[in-house]
Design an enzyme around this catalytic site. Structure first.
Site, PDB file in Angstrom:
ATOM      1  N   VAL A   9      40.266 -44.470 -28.220  1.00 12.43           N
ATOM      2  CA  VAL A   9      39.972 -45.821 -28.507  1.00 12.43           C
ATOM      3  C   VAL A   9      38.712 -46.173 -27.787  1.00 12.43           C
ATOM      4  O   VAL A   9      37.772 -46.899 -28.296  1.00 12.43           O
ATOM      5  CB  VAL A   9      41.131 -46.883 -28.396  1.00 12.43           C
ATOM      6  CG1 VAL A   9      40.835 -48.309 -28.637  1.00 12.43           C
ATOM      7  CG2 VAL A   9      42.271 -46.111 -29.501  1.00 12.43           C
ATOM      8  N   CYS A  10      38.673 -46.000 -26.451  1.00  9.39           N
ATOM      9  CA  CYS A  10      37.566 -46.398 -25.769  1.00  9.39           C
ATOM     10  C   CYS A  10      36.121 -46.073 -25.989  1.00  9.39           C
ATOM     11  O   CYS A  10      35.354 -46.613 -26.016  1.00  9.39           O
ATOM     12  CB  CYS A  10      37.706 -45.924 -24.210  1.00  9.39           C
ATOM     13  SG  CYS A  10      39.309 -46.571 -23.500  1.00  9.39           S
ATOM     14  N   THR A  11      36.152 -44.733 -26.572  1.00  7.44           N
ATOM     15  CA  THR A  11      35.070 -44.104 -27.163  1.00  7.44           C
ATOM     16  C   THR A  11      34.393 -44.995 -28.252  1.00  7.44           C
ATOM     17  O   THR A  11      33.264 -45.304 -28.431  1.00  7.44           O
ATOM     18  CB  THR A  11      35.172 -42.575 -27.559  1.00  7.44           C
ATOM     19  OG1 THR A  11      35.618 -41.811 -26.427  1.00  7.44           O
ATOM     20  CG2 THR A  11      34.171 -42.057 -28.109  1.00  7.44           C
TER      21      THR A  11
END
Length: 219
Positions: free
Chosen positions: A51-53
């Protein structure tokens, strides 16, 4: 005690804690980095997470939108600056972007603790070992103007963050507030503290009075 713990919580209008820390672009002194502009400071649970990516890629795509609002972006993750550099290569490859803003290394979690980014009871944080998804909007006076907290399982909406910045920058200079779902260029609400005589001076274009307390004006 719970009361003592509450005294350390950041609140809107507070000057945010300064720090000097390593990052993917070298040493960052936070207040100097903000300078005389605005800043979006946002945390990530860890490097090389899915998700952070996508979030870091989304912010890179909005780089021109942030720049035209005089906003700098700063990300934080609890891994090292060396790890951040490797992760950025993955982000650029998988998201088709160029991440040109720094990611702060917070290996000792001192920044995360100072900003309340750790929630031991939240799911998917390994009992507080990973940070939650926090967002802080900070103005040129280094004061906190907005904070939002997302669970680790939910990616953030960066168009909403841009919308809030538009609202803050407008309402800092005009005696208005922005209604639900407002977008830049749409009608605003004249503040209840502004009487009609003052409003005539401030808003010579006139306004739509739905109720005495609900006066809509467009710029």
């Amino acid at each position: 005690s719970p009361v003592a713990a509450m005294s350390n919580i950041l609140r809107l209008g507070d000057v945010v804690p300064d720090f000097t820390q390593d990052s993917s672009k070298g040493t960052i002194n936070f207040h100097e980095y903000i300078g005389d502009g605005w800043c979006v400071f946002f945390s990530h649970p860890a490097d090389f997470t899915p998700v952070c990516t996508t979030e870091l890629g989304a912010v890179a795509r909005f780089s021109e939108e942030f720049a035209k609002r005089n906003v700098k972006v700063l990300a934080l993750s609890v891994d090292s600056a060396e790890s951040h550099g490797k992760w950025i290569s993955d982000i650029n490859e998988t998201q088709g972007v160029t991440v040109d803003y720094p990611i702060v290394a917070d290996v000792d979690r001192k920044i995360a603790d100072a900003y309340g980014m750790v929630s031991p009871n939240a799911p998917d944080t390994l009992a507080g070992k990973l940070t939650i998804r926090s967002v802080f909007i900070i103005d040129p006076n280094k004061k906190l103007r907005l904070m939002m907290t997302y669970p680790a399982s939910t990616g953030r909406s960066f168009p909403e963050i841009l919308r809030v910045i538009d609202s803050l920058q407008l309402t800092d200079t005009k005696k208005v507030a922005t209604p639900a779902n407002w977008q830049l260029g749409e009608e605003c609400v004249i503040l209840p503290t502004v009487n009609n005589d003052a409003a005539k001076e401030l808003f010579p274009q006139g306004w739509n009075e739905v109720k005495p307390y609900l006066r809509l004006v467009k710029f």
